[in-house]
Scaffold this motif. Structure first.
Motif, PDB file in Angstrom:
ATOM      1  N   ARG A  71       0.829  -1.211   0.000  1.00  0.00           N
ATOM      2  CA  ARG A  71       0.000   0.000   0.000  1.00  0.00           C
ATOM      3  C   ARG A  71       0.865   1.263   0.000  1.00  0.00           C
ATOM      4  NH1 ARG A  71      -5.529  -1.080   1.658  1.00  0.00           N
ATOM      5  NH2 ARG A  71      -5.797  -3.319   1.998  1.00  0.00           N
ATOM      6  N   TYR A  74       2.135   1.719  -3.479  1.00  0.00           N
ATOM      7  CA  TYR A  74       1.039   2.160  -4.340  1.00  0.00           C
ATOM      8  C   TYR A  74       0.818   3.666  -4.194  1.00  0.00           C
ATOM      9  CZ  TYR A  74      -3.574   2.234  -6.558  1.00  0.00           C
ATOM     10  OH  TYR A  74      -4.640   2.514  -7.380  1.00  0.00           O
ATOM     11  N   LYS A  75       0.817   4.148  -2.946  1.00  0.00           N
ATOM     12  CA  LYS A  75       0.624   5.588  -2.719  1.00  0.00           C
ATOM     13  C   LYS A  75       1.816   6.387  -3.236  1.00  0.00           C
ATOM     14  CE  LYS A  75      -0.775   8.965   0.734  1.00  0.00           C
ATOM     15  NZ  LYS A  75       0.174   9.989   0.267  1.00  0.00           N
ATOM     16  N   TYR A  88       4.619   1.082  -8.725  1.00  0.00           N
ATOM     17  CA  TYR A  88       3.458   0.260  -9.054  1.00  0.00           C
ATOM     18  C   TYR A  88       3.851  -1.207  -9.232  1.00  0.00           C
ATOM     19  CZ  TYR A  88       0.201   4.174  -9.707  1.00  0.00           C
ATOM     20  OH  TYR A  88      -0.631   5.253  -9.496  1.00  0.00           O
ATOM     21  N   PHE A  95       1.361  -7.094  -3.278  1.00  0.00           N
ATOM     22  CA  PHE A  95      -0.052  -7.476  -3.166  1.00  0.00           C
ATOM     23  C   PHE A  95      -0.225  -8.954  -3.536  1.00  0.00           C
ATOM     24  CE2 PHE A  95      -1.234  -2.837  -4.265  1.00  0.00           C
ATOM     25  CZ  PHE A  95      -1.170  -2.477  -2.927  1.00  0.00           C
ATOM     26  N   GLN A 118      -9.782  -6.532  -1.154  1.00  0.00           N
ATOM     27  CA  GLN A 118      -9.190  -5.208  -1.297  1.00  0.00           C
ATOM     28  C   GLN A 118      -7.841  -5.284  -2.017  1.00  0.00           C
ATOM     29  OE1 GLN A 118      -8.926  -3.297   2.513  1.00  0.00           O
ATOM     30  NE2 GLN A 118     -11.152  -3.054   2.739  1.00  0.00           N
ATOM     31  N   LEU A 119      -7.054  -6.275  -1.651  1.00  0.00           N
ATOM     32  CA  LEU A 119      -5.734  -6.421  -2.259  1.00  0.00           C
ATOM     33  C   LEU A 119      -5.834  -6.765  -3.743  1.00  0.00           C
ATOM     34  CD1 LEU A 119      -3.855  -8.314   0.590  1.00  0.00           C
ATOM     35  CD2 LEU A 119      -3.353  -6.014  -0.261  1.00  0.00           C
ATOM     36  N   ASP A 121      -8.237  -5.864  -5.737  1.00  0.00           N
ATOM     37  CA  ASP A 121      -8.639  -4.624  -6.420  1.00  0.00           C
ATOM     38  C   ASP A 121      -7.443  -3.689  -6.585  1.00  0.00           C
ATOM     39  OD1 ASP A 121     -11.231  -5.535  -6.569  1.00  0.00           O
ATOM     40  OD2 ASP A 121     -11.941  -4.388  -4.833  1.00  0.00           O
ATOM     41  N   LEU A 122      -6.642  -3.576  -5.538  1.00  0.00           N
ATOM     42  CA  LEU A 122      -5.457  -2.722  -5.605  1.00  0.00           C
ATOM     43  C   LEU A 122      -4.444  -3.267  -6.610  1.00  0.00           C
ATOM     44  CD1 LEU A 122      -4.971  -1.899  -1.808  1.00  0.00           C
ATOM     45  CD2 LEU A 122      -5.353  -0.218  -3.636  1.00  0.00           C
ATOM     46  N   ARG A 123      -4.286  -4.583  -6.622  1.00  0.00           N
ATOM     47  CA  ARG A 123      -3.346  -5.198  -7.560  1.00  0.00           C
ATOM     48  C   ARG A 123      -3.784  -4.947  -9.007  1.00  0.00           C
ATOM     49  NH1 ARG A 123      -2.431 -11.616  -7.454  1.00  0.00           N
ATOM     50  NH2 ARG A 123      -4.648 -11.525  -8.022  1.00  0.00           N
ATOM     51  N   SER A 125      -5.604  -2.485 -10.040  1.00  0.00           N
ATOM     52  CA  SER A 125      -5.401  -1.067 -10.297  1.00  0.00           C
ATOM     53  C   SER A 125      -3.943  -0.769 -10.612  1.00  0.00           C
ATOM     54  CB  SER A 125      -5.851  -0.244  -9.088  1.00  0.00           C
ATOM     55  OG  SER A 125      -5.579   1.121  -9.284  1.00  0.00           O
ATOM     56  N   ALA A 126      -3.027  -1.381  -9.860  1.00  0.00           N
ATOM     57  CA  ALA A 126      -1.589  -1.164 -10.110  1.00  0.00           C
ATOM     58  C   ALA A 126      -1.217  -1.650 -11.512  1.00  0.00           C
ATOM     59  CB  ALA A 126      -0.766  -1.886  -9.055  1.00  0.00           C
TER      60      ALA A 126
END
Length: 362
Positions: A71, A74-75, A88, A95, A118-119, A121-123, A125-126
């Protein structure tokens, strides 16, 4: 403020205790994990990150540390655009590793499932952001950089075919490396053999770029099975069969096109050629006459005149050769056809008329 810090620390200790019960770490790593969570909650990201690294140095598969460092990466990718690609990529990898660890827990709790979602979704997105960076490089003409990024996204998620499609766009126009385009297109087909658009692209590649009609025909046959009313595909299939001297099959397909599009002039012209190559000149003549009702040009009149001469149908030959002469009054060829037909018909008047015209052109 002191009371709030105590509450935050208590929550961090509780979370760490839950994770620690499933992933054992040393007292030193435990302290680092508690410190990292507290510092992250207070916004001290650099300090938090260094402590997560202590945990991961001891236990690289630690789910919570992987999750939280992912995370942070990612930020940082959005906060520091100049190193976004690197961040990324690291976020995606962390993730992925964290998801694997949460899934390995027994039992996987509802909290774990929520974290996994959640992970994921973040993965995703990355990965998408990395892919978009490649697309921007491609649009700006930075081909080398685009290729490197698309190849990276392929390594990160081999199941997705979007990078392959982008790489094909690049390599299909690269005359210096034609094998690469074929290699990539084949990979796309292996991943998406049910995608009719991909099958059509395979056929078009071998048809246009390789002139490999045998190979192209294989893919056009697949399309025909799935989309039997696709007249463009039927026309391409017909051309392949014509080039391979499969005239019976070509005639069958071109007749299917004409049953769907009776006034398709390209199909009528092809049908004429196929019938002629089959040796069926009468059928060829039928298609030529149909074509002439839709498109009466010099080339069509020349073709039917030659055919009628071969068939020794002299009366009709005169009709079409005269039309040909009207289109091209300076051309001696239609005059010779008319004069010869007049002789065969023993029509002296007609013969003299066009002989006089022929002499004036000499």
């Amino acid at each position: 403020m002191k009371q709030l810090s105590i509450i935050v620390l208590a929550i961090a200790l509780l979370l760490t205790a839950c994770a620690g019960s499933r992933q054992k770490i040393s007292p030193t790593a435990n302290v680092a994990l508690r410190t990292a969570n507290m510092e992250r909650n207070q916004g001290n990201i650099e300090v938090a990150f260094k402590n997560y690294e202590i945990v991961l140095a001891e236990r690289p598969d630690h789910a919570e540390a992987l999750n939280n460092t992912g995370r942070i990466y990612y930020k940082n990718a959005s906060d520091f655009p100049e190193i976004a690609l690197e961040n990324y990529t690291r976020a995606f990898n962390n993730f992925t590793a964290a998801i694997a660890q949460y899934n390995s827990f027994d039992p996987v709790t509802e909290a774990d499932k929520k974290e996994i979602k959640q992970l994921k979704d973040l993965r995703t997105s990355a990965w998408t952001r990395i892919f978009q960076m490649g697309a921007r490089e491609q649009e700006e003409g930075n081909t080398k950089e685009a290729i490197e990024i698309f190849e990276l996204t392929m390594q990160l998620d081999p199941k997705r075919d979007e990078p392959l499609r982008k790489l094909y766009e690049i390599y299909k126009d690269d005359a210096s490396n034609p094998e690469k385009a074929e290699e990539i297109l084949t990979q796309i087909f292996e991943q998406a053999s049910d995608d009719i658009t991909v099958v059509k692209s395979m056929g078009a590649f071998y048809f246009n770029d390789r002139q490999d009609y045998t190979k192209a025909m294989e893919f056009f046959e697949i399309v025909k099975e799935k989309e039997p009313l696709d007249t463009n595909n039927l026309l391409l299939l017909t051309v392949c069969q014509y080039e391979l001297h499969l005239y019976d099959e070509a005639l069958e397909n071109i007749q299917m096109v004409l049953s769907l599009e009776p006034n398709n002039t390209d199909a009528l012209a092809d049908a004429n050629s196929i019938a002629y190559q089959k040796g069926d000149k009468e059928l060829s003549l039928q298609y030529m006459k149909r074509l002439l009702t839709l498109k009466e040009g010099e080339e069509e009149l020349r073709s039917i005149s030659y055919l009628l001469n071969e068939l020794k149908q002299y009366e009709e030959l005169v009709v079409y050769a005269e039309k040909w002469h009207d289109f091209s009054p300076e051309d001696q060829e239609p005059l010779l056809f008319i004069i010869n037909a007049a002789k065969e018909l023993k029509n002296k008047t007609l013969e003299k008329k066009y002989t006089d015209i022929f002499k004036k052109l000499q």
